[in-house]
Design a protein around this motif. Structure first.
Motif: not given
Lengths: 250, 250
Positions: B68-69, B78, B88, B90-94, B98-99, B136, B139
């Motif tokens: 991320x910047x 990250x 993955x 990691x998409x947001x609901x839209x 996000x990175x 997991x 994470x």
DNA sequence: CGATCCTTTGATATGTTTCAAGCTTAGTGG
DNA sequence: CCACTAAGCTTGAAACATATCAAAGGATCG
């Protein structure tokens, strides 16, 4: 007969419905989940590293945090959870938790057996999807924290933390700007941002003098939300809110 | 007729079987996944923030990182991914990432349509479980990075990074101690640990002088594994390996 | 109303960044 | 195969942000 709102598990539904749609059957199944409600005092452990937790934890009121400790005994907060957040204990393959979960301030939580929750998720794809979305949002927040701690200076970090909790707290319907209850000590803010408690104090004073906030007696007042967001390099996109909240101040 | 090992998607099976058990049917289903193999040069983007990615990405060879910047243009790594890791988006609901995901050095990856993977996971619970475990573990690594950047000093951070990649690289069967190919520049090590490239350089020199490592020409040599782990406050538990690797040096 | 936890303050020490330049290595094209 | 270039590594000096230590002042709670 209980309405949804008065049910102990209502928070989980309110939270999920912010990002996902649930039908009546899903809501009912969630409310019928077995659970044990427990109240924790400040600092008390909900999960300890190396525990073998069998339950997820729903935050009903108060605040809870995840943390890890360095070999030298330094604590880093990994996440803060509030009303409606479902805390997955994140066990490793041996079933052991890999970090601690503690009450930030007095917190009331519901322990929900993981298996029961998994069963509901299997029966109701909408619930599975909602859980998955919330988990993704949590991951995203965690990445933003890493960015915050790794690349921003003290003023930005603190402002960013203030912004995040302000938005999440509002979203959860707990408090509204400009003024609400602030849940952490300066020491804890330091542990969340990779700073010293003393330095948090000085940074907070600076933000106060600049007219961005007031903070005292466990309560914050946001005097200039637009400027605070700029100071914290804050953009709420990473919170994965479905509804785009128009930035309040122009 | 292809054996498992020569198949492009073999890495995903090798990786999963380190933490989970798969039957023949599961392996076959995974190998039959549709995919597109692409080779990326150093620095090239696999996913950009705000993209709407439709595929997961399997790393076949080389290294890939998430980042991320900051608003000020500072980059924070990250995560680093290598052979067998399934990324993955990691998409947001839209549906927006996000990175960013970029190649750390030349990398060969397979794009696997998310839907196809989800279908296999739905048909084979063992695959779903394996995916979940790997998620997991990822994470957990991310939390350890936050601890590393937030609470450890430069020497510890760098030593920790060296330890982590050493273990993960060995686990993936890429290189063995004491000497293997090192995938990042000093600048990038700084971006991973919240330090400056210059300071990484000085810290590396110190670790060299102390006799813990040698590092040059894209290659590390671990001279004293036990001491390096101590220097980095490194404990591999957070990697969620199933088999407990006895610490090599006494 | 004493005890404890939290905040504030000052002086000083330290780790890390910044800037700027020279050096080395790897890669490229003639 | 050499010369050239760009990327990465190394170095030093000076500036800066943050930590450390220690002590005093406020708040909160039984």
């Amino acid at each position: 007969m209980q309405t949804t709102d008065s049910h102990v598990l209502a928070p989980i539904i309110n939270k999920m419905e912010r990002r996902s749609q649930l039908g009546l059957a899903e809501r009912q199944a969630l409310l019928n989940l077995p659970c044990k409600v427990v109240s924790h005092d400040k600092g008390s452990y909900l999960i300890r590293e190396h525990d073998k937790p069998a339950s997820c934890i729903l935050v009903i009121s108060g605040f809870v945090y995840r943390s890890k400790i360095t070999g030298d005994g330094l604590r880093q907060l990994l996440a803060v959870h509030l009303y409606g957040d479902l805390i997955d204990p994140h066990a490793n393959p041996r079933g052991e938790a890999d970090h601690n979960v503690q009450a930030l301030m007095r917190a009331e939580v519901a322990y929900i057996p993981q298996q029961a929750l998994r069963d509901v998720a299997e029966s109701y794809p909408a619930v599975a999807l909602a859980l998955c979305r919330d988990a993704m949002a949590e991951c995203s927040i965690s990445r933003e924290w890493l960015l915050n701690v790794g690349r921003r200076n003290a003023r930005q970090r603190i402002a960013h933390l203030l912004c995040e909790l302000t938005v999440r707290q509002e979203e959860a319907g707990l408090g509204k700007k400009p003024s609400y209850q602030w849940p952490m000590t300066q020491e804890q803010m330091g542990e969340a941002t990779g700073l010293t408690g003393v330095h948090v104090n000085r940074t907070l004073q600076r933000l106060r003098k600049e007219g961005l906030i007031a903070i005292a007696n466990q309560s914050v007042t946001i005097h200039d939300w637009a400027r605070l967001q700029r100071a914290g390099d804050f953009n709420n996109a990473y919170l994965h809110q479905r509804t785009i909240t128009a930035s309040d101040n122009p």
